[in-house]
Every structure is written in C-alpha cells, then in structure tokens.
Design a protein around this motif. Structure first.
Motif, PDB file in Angstrom:
ATOM      1  N   ARG A 439      15.599 -24.036  56.790  1.00 19.32           N
ATOM      2  CA  ARG A 439      15.454 -22.624  56.451  1.00 19.32           C
ATOM      3  C   ARG A 439      14.261 -22.074  57.212  1.00 19.32           C
ATOM      4  O   ARG A 439      13.251 -22.760  57.412  1.00 19.32           O
ATOM      5  N   LEU A 440      14.344 -20.826  57.625  1.00 17.73           N
ATOM      6  CA  LEU A 440      13.213 -20.172  58.272  1.00 17.73           C
ATOM      7  C   LEU A 440      12.068 -20.045  57.276  1.00 17.73           C
ATOM      8  O   LEU A 440      12.275 -19.893  56.075  1.00 17.73           O
ATOM      9  N   GLY A 441      10.845 -20.118  57.801  1.00 19.23           N
ATOM     10  CA  GLY A 441       9.682 -20.012  56.943  1.00 19.23           C
ATOM     11  C   GLY A 441       9.238 -21.325  56.344  1.00 19.23           C
ATOM     12  O   GLY A 441       8.309 -21.372  55.555  1.00 19.23           O
ATOM     13  N   THR A 442       9.921 -22.414  56.708  1.00 15.60           N
ATOM     14  CA  THR A 442       9.540 -23.736  56.208  1.00 15.60           C
ATOM     15  C   THR A 442       9.134 -24.654  57.354  1.00 15.60           C
ATOM     16  O   THR A 442       9.279 -25.868  57.265  1.00 15.60           O
ATOM     17  N   GLY A 443       8.634 -24.050  58.433  1.00 16.93           N
ATOM     18  CA  GLY A 443       8.247 -24.829  59.594  1.00 16.93           C
ATOM     19  C   GLY A 443       9.377 -25.044  60.579  1.00 16.93           C
ATOM     20  O   GLY A 443       9.220 -25.772  61.571  1.00 16.93           O
ATOM     21  N   SER A 444      10.513 -24.406  60.356  1.00 19.05           N
ATOM     22  CA  SER A 444      11.673 -24.550  61.234  1.00 19.05           C
ATOM     23  C   SER A 444      11.953 -23.233  61.935  1.00 19.05           C
ATOM     24  O   SER A 444      11.792 -22.162  61.354  1.00 19.05           O
ATOM     25  N   ASP A 445      12.400 -23.324  63.202  1.00 17.30           N
ATOM     26  CA  ASP A 445      12.774 -22.107  63.922  1.00 17.30           C
ATOM     27  C   ASP A 445      14.284 -21.885  63.908  1.00 17.30           C
ATOM     28  O   ASP A 445      14.797 -20.994  64.584  1.00 17.30           O
ATOM     29  N   VAL A 446      14.996 -22.717  63.150  1.00 18.23           N
ATOM     30  CA  VAL A 446      16.433 -22.517  62.951  1.00 18.23           C
ATOM     31  C   VAL A 446      16.713 -22.557  61.456  1.00 18.23           C
ATOM     32  O   VAL A 446      15.893 -23.015  60.659  1.00 18.23           O
ATOM     33  N   SER A 447      17.887 -22.073  61.069  1.00 16.84           N
ATOM     34  CA  SER A 447      18.223 -21.988  59.650  1.00 16.84           C
ATOM     35  C   SER A 447      19.705 -22.227  59.449  1.00 16.84           C
ATOM     36  O   SER A 447      20.534 -21.838  60.282  1.00 16.84           O
ATOM     37  N   VAL A 448      20.027 -22.848  58.316  1.00 21.17           N
ATOM     38  CA  VAL A 448      21.423 -23.034  57.939  1.00 21.17           C
ATOM     39  C   VAL A 448      22.111 -21.692  57.747  1.00 21.17           C
ATOM     40  O   VAL A 448      23.349 -21.610  57.807  1.00 21.17           O
ATOM     41  N   ARG A 449      21.330 -20.644  57.593  1.00 22.02           N
ATOM     42  CA  ARG A 449      21.884 -19.307  57.397  1.00 22.02           C
ATOM     43  C   ARG A 449      21.841 -18.461  58.671  1.00 22.02           C
ATOM     44  O   ARG A 449      22.064 -17.258  58.610  1.00 22.02           O
ATOM     45  N   ALA A 450      21.578 -19.108  59.791  1.00 23.78           N
ATOM     46  CA  ALA A 450      21.541 -18.368  61.062  1.00 23.78           C
ATOM     47  C   ALA A 450      21.979 -19.201  62.256  1.00 23.78           C
ATOM     48  O   ALA A 450      22.193 -18.648  63.330  1.00 23.78           O
ATOM     49  N   GLU A 532      18.139 -14.600  58.827  1.00 22.79           N
ATOM     50  CA  GLU A 532      19.044 -15.308  57.937  1.00 22.79           C
ATOM     51  C   GLU A 532      20.058 -14.378  57.271  1.00 22.79           C
ATOM     52  O   GLU A 532      19.788 -13.220  57.020  1.00 22.79           O
ATOM     53  N   ASN A 533      21.221 -14.950  56.993  1.00 25.51           N
ATOM     54  CA  ASN A 533      22.291 -14.260  56.290  1.00 25.51           C
ATOM     55  C   ASN A 533      23.069 -15.329  55.527  1.00 25.51           C
ATOM     56  O   ASN A 533      23.617 -16.262  56.130  1.00 25.51           O
ATOM     57  N   GLY A 534      23.091 -15.216  54.191  1.00 25.63           N
ATOM     58  CA  GLY A 534      23.798 -16.211  53.397  1.00 25.63           C
ATOM     59  C   GLY A 534      25.263 -16.313  53.744  1.00 25.63           C
ATOM     60  O   GLY A 534      25.911 -17.329  53.481  1.00 25.63           O
ATOM     61  N   GLY A 535      25.818 -15.275  54.364  1.00 25.72           N
ATOM     62  CA  GLY A 535      27.215 -15.290  54.762  1.00 25.72           C
ATOM     63  C   GLY A 535      27.460 -15.842  56.151  1.00 25.72           C
ATOM     64  O   GLY A 535      28.593 -15.796  56.643  1.00 25.72           O
ATOM     65  N   PHE A 536      26.420 -16.366  56.820  1.00 24.24           N
ATOM     66  CA  PHE A 536      26.594 -16.955  58.151  1.00 24.24           C
ATOM     67  C   PHE A 536      27.627 -18.075  58.061  1.00 24.24           C
ATOM     68  O   PHE A 536      27.515 -18.983  57.240  1.00 24.24           O
ATOM     69  N   LEU A 537      28.640 -18.026  58.934  1.00 25.99           N
ATOM     70  CA  LEU A 537      29.771 -18.950  58.844  1.00 25.99           C
ATOM     71  C   LEU A 537      29.641 -20.125  59.811  1.00 25.99           C
ATOM     72  O   LEU A 537      29.556 -19.950  61.027  1.00 25.99           O
ATOM     73  N   HIS A 538      29.641 -21.330  59.254  1.00 26.10           N
ATOM     74  CA  HIS A 538      29.755 -22.550  60.034  1.00 26.10           C
ATOM     75  C   HIS A 538      31.237 -22.799  60.299  1.00 26.10           C
ATOM     76  O   HIS A 538      32.095 -22.382  59.514  1.00 26.10           O
ATOM     77  N   VAL A 539      31.552 -23.500  61.401  1.00 25.10           N
ATOM     78  CA  VAL A 539      32.948 -23.669  61.790  1.00 25.10           C
ATOM     79  C   VAL A 539      33.270 -25.133  62.055  1.00 25.10           C
ATOM     80  O   VAL A 539      32.389 -25.939  62.395  1.00 25.10           O
TER      81      VAL A 539
END
Length: 636
Positions: A439-450, A532-539
């Motif tokens: 998640r962003l803001g936890t020391g990561s520059d990527v997020s499961v929501r982005a 981030e967007n909680g609706g970001f879709l993984h495929v």
C-alpha cells in the motif's frame, strides 16, 4: 447486563438562566449594620455569580452582608447554602459589583437581594452514553471490552450502550460464525440499540437475501434502528421490520427510531447508514435513502412525540460529504451523534456549534470510538430544561488496559477453539516466494490498489480456473484491489492465512459484457492511477491492459489484449469472471451494475478464499511474480 451507577462530572460549555433587572424601592440596607446603600439593579449572570448596582459607590473591603441581605431558596422554598459571597468591584463604576458564590448548577429557585427577588433556573439533566463501532469480527476483544465498560460506568454512571455498526466481516471468527458469536457478547453487555453498517450486508445473495443478518437480528436482545434503510424488498426481514418511531421497542425488531427512558427523561434514538452501502457492499434488495432527508424526518417525528433529547446512531464517516459533521451542520434538533464507518478515535467528543451557513446553532455532540473493540467510548452530556446541550465530557477507554471479564472469557473459549482449529489447518501447497500486498504510504511506491501484484495475479488465475469449470467461454477474471486484504508469506500457508487475504466471503460471478463496456470498466479501474483506487482491477493470465496515467481519466486505456488478440471497442459479447461484489456494481462500477440489472450476471457460487486455496493446492508449488499484465506507459 448493566453495571453500577455512580455520579458523573461534566465540563460546562454554557449556562442557561432566567436573568432580569429590578429597581429597589426600599432603603437597600435592611439589616442596619453598614452604610446606607440602595439597590438599583440585580442581574443573575450565571450559576455561580450575580451583579448588583447600588446608588452609591461600594465601600472597599466591606462584606456584602453589611450592605444588604442576600438569600437563595430552591423551588420548594428550602434555603440553599451558596457558601461565601465574594465581591469584585467594577473599577470603572464602583457602584457596580459582581458577586460569586458556590455553583447553583442543577438548582431552580429564587435569589433575594434586599427586598428584590429574581428567579433562576439551572435545571440540568445528565445523560451518559457508552459506545462502540466497527468491531469487524474481533470477537476476542469482547472480554476486555466488558471490563472497560464496567470501569466507565463506575466513572460516568449507568447510561445508554450503543453500537454504530460493522460487527460483520474481517476475521476468522466471522467467517466461521457469521456474527452469531458477536451477538452473544453484545447481549451479555446489554446494548440498548444497534445500527447496521455497510459490512452487515457483505453476505447478500441475489437469491437468498441476507439469512445470516436475519439470524443476527433474531438473536439480538436489543432493537435495530434504521431510518434510511428499506428492508421491504427482502422478505427475510418481514417478521422483524416494524418501522416508524416507538416507545415500546422489542428486541430484534427494526425501527426508524426508538424512545427510551433514562432517569425519568425520554431519549430519542434513530439510525442512519451510509448510502454508499449500495456500491461498497452487497445489499441486494435492501435499499438506502438520502441520510439527511431521513434524519430530518426522524427528528420531526421524535419532536412530534414530545422528545427534545435526540441521539443519531450513525454509520456515515466522521468527516466529509456523507458524514456526522455534515449531518450535524445540516439537520437541526440532533443533540448527540454516535458514529462509525471511518474508524476515527474522537477524543474528547467534538462539539459542533455552527450550521452549514456558518451561523450559531444549538450544540451537537459527536463521538466515535475507533475500531476493532480497541476502545469503548464514554461521554456525559448535560441538557437544560429545554433539551439543549449545555455541557459534555468524554473519553475513550482502551480495552487492552483492562483484565478480561471472567464470564466473557469463558464464553469466548469454544469460539476461539473452533477458529484456531480452522486457522491452523494447512493448505497442501508451498509458496516459493513472499507474495506482498503493498500500500502507498507504508514505504512502498506501488500499491495493490494501483499496480499489478504477484498476489493479485495468483488470485485472478485461481478465479479463472474455477470459472472455466462452469463455462469454458470465460476469457478472463478480474479482482478488485480493495478486496485483497493481506499478504502471503513464503512457505506452507494455513487456511487462516488464506481467509485473511480474502475475508469477505464473496462468490464467483460470470458476466456477459461487450467490448465497449469492458473498456469503460477498465477506464474506471485506472482512473486514479498512480493514486490508489479500491476498484483497481487485477487480471488473470493471458490478459494485458495497456494504459497511460498521463492522459485524462476516461481516455487512458490504450488496449485490452487476451491471448494475443486485442479486444475491439464494439458490441461483441465476451464472458468474464469476477466476484459478486464487483459484478453488482461495487466500488462505483455502474457499468457492471447496469449489466447485472440487464440479467447478464450469473452467480456461480465458489467462495473467494476457497478458490484461492483450491488453486494453490492444484499448483502444489506456488511461484508467482509481477509479469507485465497491467502496463502504465507513462510510468515506463
């Protein structure tokens, strides 16, 4: 259960009194012990002071009793001892003095200065409220919460115990017992009212409705308040829905609002849930109306019943467009708001004294107690005779600072034993490398929501594998990032580990969708990127989404490719798989909601965490990484 009552202190925020000005006709000194002074005016200032204007300057250092007689009696004519009378002379006009004395808070009676009498009214009613919200299946928090509640009552006295929703979802306790464990502890504590939160509707099924929520309500030894929720479309609730405002609320039943008696005074309580429940949960045929309009109607109905002390029990958010603060500023007549949903720890309680136009208004108190049973909120609210809030004091009790209640601890044991057995059951698979959930803001520059993640890839592949057993025309599976809650570590996972990744118990849905609609959906998926967007879709495997976050939202998706073939932007129909929450329009997917309304969604029935477990066991060795399934050309 109810605990011992004791006295409570309050922080005064205003005083209400009958004040007046009188003219003295007598000599102004009835005792003859001091210099002659005539009393010209007397004003009651507040519960601890009054002023006198004399016809001559006040002699410095002379006690007031040498100048004029002063007495105070209550409404029954009994004398009130107000202690020493301290005099402060006005420096600019020495004929005027301010007299301070012991507080008359809670008293009604008459002040007599010489021959002049003034009535005062410092009647007060003190209401203690204890509250919780957003427990989210943390059943193991209850034994400590019970003791915190007992300690709070020792300080604040007996009062109302309220819960602002989201008892459902989030832990193995919930996955195993569907809220039936939590309601037993709520009954033990003696809750007075409950408002459903959005997560109470997570288990909604298009065919069966909400049998687990019905069972929770049926077991509840307290009423449900739901002024902006319409259960009439779900027949499962028919025997519980009463609606309206009542003084005779029965346990388990659903009302707009209830009227309860506390220390001889009537208190109105009504409930509100966020309208976003329709998009962030699965309410199915339960509908939600505008919360401000519902609040105005509930307040009006309570006031028609003669109730002037009104509590809104809400699951809205502490701040923002749909929130407790917006409610307080826009709906007159609400004295206290006990809220939830945003998991805020509000300490001390917030006092709202301006309306939406920035004008002064009668105060509204707002409280919220954080999350997960970590805190119990306690407040003491003071009302005047007209039901206006004049004071409030409150705090949050950290439940971990208290020993577990022995009875509640014993109640918890069988639930914990069952959960531990489930939690510790190993999955017959080995994860080769850690599968993070950034998640962003936890020391990561990527997020499961982005961003694409290895774990998102694994989950969607498991969904596709399950979907193909039901329909071999399915071309891809998609999973909303907001539904992936925890990481998986390398090694052998347990069922408990898998459930914490996908705790909502969503079911697999197959959707017939056109190429145009598919592009519309993925435009929403990447509309917030790189945020981030909680609706970001993984495929799933074989699908590639190429877009540019530099472009305007709605014009970002460059191509959608499946197995090397680009999907055309036309009305050609395709079949995809997702969870029932997303298929129903969750996270704002109106395009999916329209497809669902059009009858192009089929619930297959596989549960999300079970699909993940089964797929990992089929693989045996789970070796996943980021593969370039979702590509942001701007980032490259």
């Amino acid at each position: 259960m109810k605990f011992k009552r004791s006295a409570a202190g309050v922080l005064a925020i205003s005083m209400i009194a009958m004040t007046g000005t009188v003219a003295a006709e007598g000599p102004g000194n009835s005792n003859g012990k001091g210099p002659h002074r005539a009393v010209e005016n007397v004003d009651v200032i507040d519960a601890e002071s009054f002023s006198i204007s004399f016809d001559k300057t006040y002699p410095a250092g002379l006690p007031l009793e040498r100048i004029v007689d002063v007495s105070v009696v209550d409404e029954d004519g009994e004398a009130i001892d107000v202690g020493d009378l301290d005099v402060e002379v006005n420096k600019s006009d020495r004929s005027e003095v301010t007299v301070t004395h012991d507080s008359l808070r809670g008293e009604t009676g008459t002040l007599t200065v010489g021959a002049e009498e003034l009535d005062f009214d410092y009647y007060e009613f003190e209401l203690s409220i204890f509250h919780t919200n957003d427990n989210h299946g943390r059943t193991d928090a209850f034994p400590h919460l019970v003791t915190a509640y007992e300690a709070a009552q020792e300080e604040y006295g007996e009062g109302l115990l309220l819960d602002a929703g989201d008892v459902f979802s989030g832990t193995l306790y919930f996955n195993e017992f569907r809220g039936q464990d939590s309601v037993q502890f709520m009954n033990y504590m003696g809750y007075d009212a409950f408002v459903p939160g959005n997560h109470e509707f997570d288990l909604g099924d298009p065919d069966d409705g909400h049998p687990e929520l019905v069972e929770f309500f049926e077991a509840a030894e307290f009423p449900i308040v739901a002024a902006n929720m319409d259960f009439s479309g779900d027949p499962g609730f028919d025997h519980l829905v009463q609606g309206g405002i009542t003084r005779d609320a029965e346990d388990s039943n659903i009302y707009d609002g209830i009227i309860v008696e506390q220390d001889g005074e009537e208190i109105g309580i009504f409930g509100l849930n966020t309208e976003d429940t329709e998009t962030i949960s699965s309410p199915e045929n339960v509908l939600f109306t505008d919360y401000l309009e519902a609040a105005e109607e509930a307040v009006a109905n309570l006031q028609e019943e003669g109730v002037d002390k009104i509590v809104a029990l809400t699951h809205l958010n502490f701040s923002g467009t749909i929130s407790d603060q917006t409610l307080a500023a826009n709906v007159e007549g609400i004295d206290v708001i006990i809220g939830g949903h945003s998991h805020d720890r509000v300490e001390p309680p917030l006092l709202v004294e301006e309306n939406a136009d920035g004008e002064p208004m009668e105060p509204t108190v707002i409280g919220q107690a954080g999350e997960y049973g970590e805190h119990l909120g306690a407040m003491n609210v003071v009302f005047d005779r007209d039901g206006v809030v004049t004071g409030v004091d409150g705090e949050l009790y950290a439940s971990e600072e208290f020993e577990a209640d022995p009875t509640a601890a014993e109640m918890l044991e069988p639930f914990t034993a069952a959960v531990e057995e489930l939690q510790n059951t190993p999955v017959n698979a080995t994860i080769v490398n850690d599968l993070p959930n950034p998640r962003l803001g936890t020391g990561s520059d990527v997020s499961v929501r982005a961003n694409e993640t290895a774990l998102g890839n694994l989950i969607t592949d498991g969904q596709l594998d399950a979907a193909l057993t039901a329909d071999d025309d399915v071309i891809m599976a998609v999973q909303n990032g907001g539904g992936i809650r925890e990481a998986l570590a390398a090694g052998t996972p347990s069922i408990g580990d898998v459930i914490t990744v996908q705790p909502f118990g969503n079911r697999l849905a197959l959707m017939d969708i056109t190429g145009d609609e598919l592009y519309e959906a993925f435009e929403l998926s990447v509309s917030e990127a790189p945020n981030e967007n909680g609706g970001f879709l993984h495929v799933s495997d074989g699908t590639e989404i190429v877009y540019s976050s530099d472009n305007e939202a709605g014009e970002r998706v460059e191509s959608i490719t499946v197995d090397g073939e680009e999907i055309a932007r036309d009305d050609t129909m395709h079949t995809i798989a997702t969870n029932n929450f997303t298929a129903g329009g969750g996270d704002g997917y109106d395009v999916f909601a329209d497809i669902n309304d059009d009858g192009r969604v089929t619930i297959v029935g596989f549960t999300d965490w079970e699909m993940l477990r089964d797929y990992m066991e089929d693989l045996g060795e789970v070796d996943y990484d980021v593969e370039g399934r979702i590509v942001d050309t701007a980032a490259e």
